[in-house]
Design an enzyme around this catalytic site. Structure first.
Site, PDB file in Angstrom:
ATOM      1  CB  SER A 125      36.443  44.197  42.148  1.00 56.02           C
ATOM      2  OG  SER A 125      36.964  43.919  40.879  1.00 56.02           O
ATOM      3  CG  ASP A 145      42.055  49.280  39.484  1.00 55.50           C
ATOM      4  OD1 ASP A 145      41.940  48.593  38.452  1.00 55.50           O
ATOM      5  OD2 ASP A 145      41.270  49.189  40.453  1.00 55.50           O
ATOM      6  CG  HIS A 151      41.660  45.612  41.027  1.00 54.15           C
ATOM      7  ND1 HIS A 151      40.584  46.471  40.913  1.00 54.15           N
ATOM      8  CD2 HIS A 151      41.135  44.371  41.118  1.00 54.15           C
ATOM      9  CE1 HIS A 151      39.473  45.778  40.928  1.00 54.15           C
ATOM     10  NE2 HIS A 151      39.764  44.503  41.063  1.00 54.15           N
TER      11      HIS A 151
END
Length: 302
Positions: free
Chosen positions: A150, A242, A272
């Protein structure tokens, strides 16, 4: 939840557990509250370090760091891991067992860093902490694989771009797990998955605004780089459900077009932050196994 959602029962159960700790509208709360929720969530999904992995906290230069060493080290490369959390939450503890399991699975020493967080420390603080840690490892003569999930994937990619631009040697690989790389928030997966479970496009916008990185800076937003030629061999992992999915797709495609050795994997049922579901979801378990394999491969390209 609205919009496209996975069908795997276990990942939906995982998200329900997450929502009990970290509500979908968490970004409307204070940053302090967000960090308390996130820490509680991470603790709830922490299975403990695997046996045989030693961990030691000591600074890497001036940067707080945790060094993981598996019982059997099979490569001289070191993995530098940068945790996710939107540049706002996360710590050495939030990703502790993820890092320990990666060290064990790859047979590589892994170093995780505790970079500064926004909004107390906006761009480029987190990036500069990553650069300082990378520089310290390279100064020790180490070969380094950059990795992160991320926001940490953003930092890892940005470090690789800057190192390429400055002719820095010693980075032998790059692994990005559902990275945010500066894609257009109004199109592609940002539109299709705007209300995806676990992370919405509005959340991404919130984190970007809090981090306050220049929109046109190719180090802060690696998709804005004019060229990706010369980057190290790379593994990119995306999650189907996501908003960040197309950042990963586009980056991998551009790497391939630039002649970079790149492997891409999209987890068809994942959302995610699926790393935390690796012990309860078959899809996450398979994705984590692939990550270990690819990260191990990169660590052996020295």
């Amino acid at each position: 939840m609205s919009g496209p959602t996975p069908e795997e029962a276990e990942i939906l159960d995982f998200q329900a557990h997450c929502d009990a700790f970290y509500p979908p509208d968490a970004v409307s709360a204070s940053v302090e509250q967000q960090r308390r929720w996130y820490d509680a969530l991470c603790a709830a999904f922490d299975p403990g370090r695997p046996e045989g992995v030693a961990a030691e906290d000591r600074p890497l230069g001036a940067i707080p760091a945790r060094f993981y060493r598996p019982a059997h080290v099979s490569t001289d490369a070191t993995i530098l891991y940068l945790h996710g959390g939107g540049f706002v939450v996360g710590s050495l503890d939030s990703h502790d067992t993820v890092c320990a399991e990666l060290a064990q699975g790859t047979g590589a020493e892994l170093v995780a860093i505790d970079y500064r967080l926004a909004p107390e420390h906006r761009w480029p603080a987190a990036f500069e902490d990553g650069w300082a840690a990378l520089s310290a490892l390279l100064a020790q003569g180490r070969h380094v694989v950059l990795a992160g999930d991320s926001a940490g994937g953003n930092l890892a990619a940005g470090l690789a771009v800057r190192a390429r631009n400055e002719g820095v040697c010693g980075i032998v690989g790059l692994a990005l797990i559902y990275p945010g790389l500066g894609g257009d928030l109004a199109s592609g997966s940002y539109a299709e998955m705007a209300e995806a479970p676990g992370l919405s496009t509005a959340d991404v916008r919130y984190y970007r605004e809090l981090y306050a990185a220049p929109e046109t800076d190719p180090v802060a937003h690696p998709l804005r780089a004019e060229s990706l030629a010369g980057l190290p061999p790379t593994f990119v992992s995306a999650a189907r459900f996501d908003p960040l999915r197309d950042d990963a797709r586009l980056f991998a495609g551009r790497l391939a077009a630039a002649g970079v050795d790149v492997s891409f994997r999209e987890e068809p049922q994942m959302i995610h932050a699926w790393l935390r579901a690796r012990h309860m979801s078959p899809g996450a378990r398979a994705g984590f196994a692939a990550l270990v394999t690819e990260l191990g491969r990169l660590a052996r390209l020295t």
